[in-house]
Design an enzyme around this catalytic site. Structure first.
Site, PDB file in Angstrom:
ATOM      1  N   GLY A  20       0.816  -1.211   0.000  1.00 38.16           N
ATOM      2  CA  GLY A  20       0.000   0.000   0.000  1.00 38.16           C
ATOM      3  C   GLY A  20       0.853   1.265   0.000  1.00 38.16           C
ATOM      4  NE  ARG A  24       5.725  -1.993   4.554  1.00 34.60           N
ATOM      5  CZ  ARG A  24       4.688  -1.676   5.324  1.00 34.60           C
ATOM      6  NH1 ARG A  24       3.462  -1.861   4.883  1.00 34.60           N
ATOM      7  NH2 ARG A  24       4.862  -1.181   6.525  1.00 34.60           N
ATOM      8  NE  ARG A  87      -4.138  -5.432   0.240  1.00 29.56           N
ATOM      9  CZ  ARG A  87      -3.545  -4.626   1.127  1.00 29.56           C
ATOM     10  NH1 ARG A  87      -2.517  -3.889   0.772  1.00 29.56           N
ATOM     11  NH2 ARG A  87      -3.959  -4.552   2.380  1.00 29.56           N
ATOM     12  CB  ILE A  88       2.930  -7.633  -0.029  1.00 28.65           C
ATOM     13  CG1 ILE A  88       3.558  -6.598  -0.968  1.00 28.65           C
ATOM     14  CG2 ILE A  88       3.228  -9.023  -0.545  1.00 28.65           C
ATOM     15  CD1 ILE A  88       5.057  -6.748  -1.117  1.00 28.65           C
ATOM     16  N   GLY A  89       0.255  -6.607   2.100  1.00 22.95           N
ATOM     17  CA  GLY A  89      -0.229  -5.549   2.982  1.00 22.95           C
ATOM     18  C   GLY A  89      -0.340  -5.984   4.416  1.00 22.95           C
ATOM     19  CD  GLU A 183      -7.662  -6.301   2.272  1.00 25.36           C
ATOM     20  OE1 GLU A 183      -6.783  -5.781   1.592  1.00 25.36           O
ATOM     21  OE2 GLU A 183      -8.839  -6.460   1.861  1.00 25.36           O
ATOM     22  CG  MET A 184      -8.977  -0.883   4.762  1.00 24.62           C
ATOM     23  SD  MET A 184      -8.736   0.730   5.509  1.00 24.62           S
ATOM     24  CE  MET A 184     -10.235   1.555   4.988  1.00 24.62           C
ATOM     25  CB  SER A 207      -0.477  -4.583  11.414  1.00 24.00           C
ATOM     26  OG  SER A 207      -1.739  -4.142  11.003  1.00 24.00           O
ATOM     27  NE  ARG A 221       1.472  -0.933  12.402  1.00 22.26           N
ATOM     28  CZ  ARG A 221       0.155  -0.922  12.336  1.00 22.26           C
ATOM     29  NH1 ARG A 221      -0.447  -1.151  11.197  1.00 22.26           N
ATOM     30  NH2 ARG A 221      -0.571  -0.666  13.388  1.00 22.26           N
TER      31      ARG A 221
HETATM   32  N1  HPA Z   1      -8.725  -2.676   9.288  1.00 18.79           N
HETATM   33  C1  HPA Z   1      -8.506  -2.430   8.007  1.00 18.79           C
HETATM   34  N2  HPA Z   1      -7.302  -2.416   7.449  1.00 18.79           N
HETATM   35  C2  HPA Z   1      -6.265  -2.653   8.244  1.00 18.79           C
HETATM   36  C3  HPA Z   1      -6.423  -2.921   9.594  1.00 18.79           C
HETATM   37  C4  HPA Z   1      -7.718  -2.930  10.140  1.00 18.79           C
HETATM   38  O1  HPA Z   1      -7.926  -3.162  11.332  1.00 18.79           O
HETATM   39  N3  HPA Z   1      -5.202  -3.102  10.116  1.00 18.79           N
HETATM   40  C5  HPA Z   1      -4.316  -2.962   9.112  1.00 18.79           C
HETATM   41  N4  HPA Z   1      -4.952  -2.693   7.968  1.00 18.79           N
END
Ligand code: HPA
Length: 239
Positions: A20, A24, A87-89, A183-184, A207, A221
């Site tokens: 993201g 990074r 994707r690596i998140g 995640e998003m 995380s 992280r």
């Molecule tokens: N929600 C959405 N995306 C995230 C979160 C979370 O709690 N932690 C890291 N990315």
């Protein structure tokens, strides 16, 4: 060239790793790639193309959220002929069997949002990662001895910790999908890939967790990302 990407067509590899955060992307290029060059700086959404063990790959940031990854992945697939995006998140956990720093391979992504309806006019809220890429990631993980947990994730539009009541959201998630966390970006990536006949996968490091109080610093992280980055990079050698 694309609206949001100044790279020339030949400057993006067929396989793209997508964190993201632009910093990074820079970190991955500087620490894992050879002969890398910066091929996009539009909006600071860095893309670096270089070699990992002689395999040409691109690492490009997606930004945060479905609209952002939706734009960049669409342009990569459609205008740069990219075949694979991994994707690596990071993600937040909803279930107590996940620990902070666990590595997740996303099987399916669920969203309450309307990314799919907006893009194609079709109602769709649950989508699979590319089995082709997930199989390669699993095979590679076994080869290099990297542990991971497979499962389904929620793709949200509001960061979990900022929800008025995160548990209200978690309780609303369809129980049959057995969603492990949030995640998003994954839903928009998987949907865009599917619509364009391309491959997409998503690896995540846990995380934070709704079930734990411990929180990581941004330095922790970053460090915890390294095993996931290596798994993604080693997988590209199989593509
Ligand atoms: N929600 C959405 N995306 C995230 C979160 C979370 O709690 N932690 C890291 N990315």
């Amino acid at each position: 060239m694309a609206i949001h990407n100044e790279a020339k067509k030949g400057e993006i590899a067929k396989t793209v790793l997508m964190p993201g955060d632009p910093m990074r992307a820079k970190y991955i290029a500087e620490n894992f790639l050879e002969d890398y060059r910066l091929v996009n700086t539009v909006r600071g959404m860095y893309a670096f193309t270089g070699k990992y063990k002689d395999k040409e790959i691109t690492v490009m940031a997606s930004g945060m959220g479905m609209p952002s990854i939706g734009i960049y992945s669409y342009e990569l697939y459609k205008l740069y002929d990219v075949d694979n995006i991994i994707r690596i998140g990071s993600c937040g956990a909803h279930v107590d069997y996940l620990n902070v720093l666990d590595i997740i391979l996303v099987e399916n992504s669920y969203t309450e949002g309307n990314f799919a309806k907006n893009m194609t006019g079709t109602e769709c809220h649950f989508i699979e990662a590319s089995p082709y890429l997930n199989n390669k990631i699993e095979k590679t993980a076994h080869q290099i001895g990297q542990l991971y947990i497979k499962g389904n994730m929620a793709c949200t539009e509001c960061f979990d910790p900022y929800l008025e009541d995160p548990w209200l959201f978690v309780k609303r998630l369809p129980a049959e999908y057995q969603i492990m966390g949030s995640e998003m970006e994954s839903f928009a990536l998987f949907y865009t890939a599917k619509k364009l006949g391309k491959n997409a996968a998503c690896l995540l490091t846990v995380s934070d967790s709704l079930c734990r109080t411990e929180e990581l610093t941004s330095e922790q992280r970053q460090n915890s990302m390294n095993n996931m980055i290596k798994l993604a990079l080693e997988t590209t050698l199989e593509l």
